[in-house]
Scaffold this active site. Structure first.
Site, short mmCIF file in Angstrom:
data_model
loop_
_atom_site.label_atom_id
_atom_site.label_comp_id
_atom_site.label_asym_id
_atom_site.label_seq_id
_atom_site.Cartn_x
_atom_site.Cartn_y
_atom_site.Cartn_z
N ASP A 32 53.76 -16.60 36.85
CA ASP A 32 53.57 -15.95 38.08
C ASP A 32 54.86 -14.57 37.39
O ASP A 32 55.71 -15.09 37.37
CB ASP A 32 55.04 -17.26 38.47
CG ASP A 32 54.99 -16.78 40.90
OD1 ASP A 32 54.45 -16.32 40.65
OD2 ASP A 32 55.21 -17.93 41.03
N ASN A 80 45.10 -18.55 46.39
CA ASN A 80 45.13 -16.95 45.61
C ASN A 80 43.51 -16.28 46.43
O ASN A 80 43.94 -15.07 46.43
CB ASN A 80 45.43 -16.74 44.38
CG ASN A 80 46.07 -17.02 43.58
OD1 ASN A 80 46.20 -17.38 42.59
ND2 ASN A 80 47.12 -16.57 44.50
C1 IPE Z 1 50.88 -20.88 41.32
O1 IPE Z 1 50.93 -18.63 41.70
C2 IPE Z 1 48.99 -19.50 40.77
C3 IPE Z 1 48.88 -18.96 39.82
C4 IPE Z 1 49.90 -18.00 38.82
C5 IPE Z 1 47.72 -18.28 38.95
P1 IPE Z 1 51.63 -18.28 43.15
O2 IPE Z 1 52.18 -16.74 43.49
O3 IPE Z 1 49.66 -17.91 44.41
O4 IPE Z 1 52.11 -19.53 44.16
P2 IPE Z 1 53.06 -19.38 45.84
O5 IPE Z 1 52.01 -19.48 46.10
O6 IPE Z 1 54.28 -19.06 45.28
O7 IPE Z 1 53.47 -21.01 45.40
C1 IPE Z 2 50.79 -14.89 39.61
O1 IPE Z 2 51.77 -13.73 40.02
C2 IPE Z 2 49.83 -14.38 38.66
C3 IPE Z 2 48.80 -14.38 40.47
C4 IPE Z 2 49.12 -16.15 41.12
C5 IPE Z 2 47.69 -14.27 40.19
P1 IPE Z 2 51.87 -13.00 41.40
O2 IPE Z 2 50.79 -12.12 42.05
O3 IPE Z 2 52.08 -14.36 41.95
O4 IPE Z 2 53.63 -12.26 41.09
P2 IPE Z 2 54.41 -12.60 42.65
O5 IPE Z 2 54.85 -14.76 42.42
O6 IPE Z 2 54.13 -12.26 43.77
O7 IPE Z 2 55.43 -12.11 42.16
MG MG Z 3 53.95 -15.42 42.61
#
Ligand code: IPE
Ligand code: IPE
Ligand code: MG
Length: 259
Positions: A32, A80
């Protein structure tokens, strides 16, 4: 005093502090913070996802170096899909190009690729690329890299329950024969041991629909480091933290020290 200054200047070798006798077999990671990392550089969120691939490469390598046999990476959740279309499209393209470019490297390092999740919901180009890579690496045994794609744990558990309910409906099974082992057999992770360690980067302290069943007794490690900055030493630090935990599985500390 001079000695102290000298000692502070010597970078601690995190890797050499790891005890080879207590390496988790399976590590799961919620990668994340890509978007926030990119924003900090004044860039588009997609830039962060691209940089995140370099972290993936390093962590897979790190697993091979210390003997972690299974690595599950949460790469794209069911939720996502609700992101802006441009981001979802860019992520799918990145997935295809990364799998295609990295497969020879993974193969040469003895890595076997596996996927969990609702793979049929991915674009066909992704499905084909994944299939090809899984076939090519299917005989490898050093590290199994499990990508969670279009994955959510509630989706996975619901599927398992439906399969079991069908067996009951068809009279192949009685309701009281449904056991925790049977449920496990119907999860997409049935071939692998549960993760001993779950890492989440970027300072978020939640599970976000990831491996709810399988993480029942895992140790959790949270770090503020954003995924694109999470490299080998950060991973080794997480392993060290794991090695300092006492896993009691409901017992008392005294019971454990008796053995
Ligand atoms: C969780 O991350 C999913 C992945 C890392 C693929 P998100 O960034 O989507 O999670 P939330 O929505 O902040 O909980
Ligand atoms: C994790 O990074 C990757 C995916 C969930 C695909 P994020 O895209 O959630 O990045 P933040 O949390 O918005 O910084
Ligand atoms: Mg995230």
């Amino acid at each position: 005093m001079p000695f102290l200054i000298f000692a502070n200047q010597v970078p601690m070798d995190v890797k050499s502090s790891i005890h080879s006798g207590n390496i988790p077999k399976h590590v799961a990671i919620i990668m994340d913070g890509n978007g926030r990392w990119a924003k900090k550089q004044g860039e588009d969120r997609i830039f962060g996802h691209h940089e995140g691939v370099n972290s993936v490469r390093e962590i897979v390598e790190a697993c091979g170096e210390i003997g972690v046999r299974f690595l599950t990476l949460y790469a794209f959740s069911t939720e996502n899909w609700n992101r802006p279309k441009e981001e979802v499209d860019a992520l799918m393209e990145l997935l295809v190009s990364t799998i295609s470019m990295e497969t020879p490297n993974l193969h040469s390092k003895g890595v076997k690729l596996e996927v969990i999740g609702d793979i049929k919901s991915l674009p066909l180009s992704c499905q084909l690329e994944l299939k090809e890579s899984m076939e090519m690496t299917s005989k490898n045994t050093k590290v199994t890299l499990i990508l969670a794609l279009s994955y959510s744990s509630k989706w996975e558990i619901t599927n398992a329950v439906q399969q079991i309910a069908k067996m009951v409906e068809q009279g192949k099974l009685k309701a009281d024969q449904v056991s925790s082992e049977l449920i496990e057999e119907h999860l997409s992770t049935s071939k692998w041991p549960d993760p001993e360690l779950m890492i989440r980067t970027s300072g978020e302290h939640r599970i976000s629909n990831f491996l709810l069943w399988q993480l029942a007794y895992s140790e959790f490690y949270f770090t503020e480091v954003l995924w694109p900055d999470f490299r080998k030493d950060d991973f080794f630090r997480a392993i060290l933290a794991y090695q300092n935990r006492e896993r009691r599985f409901g017992k008392t500390s005294e019971q454990l020290s008796r053995h």
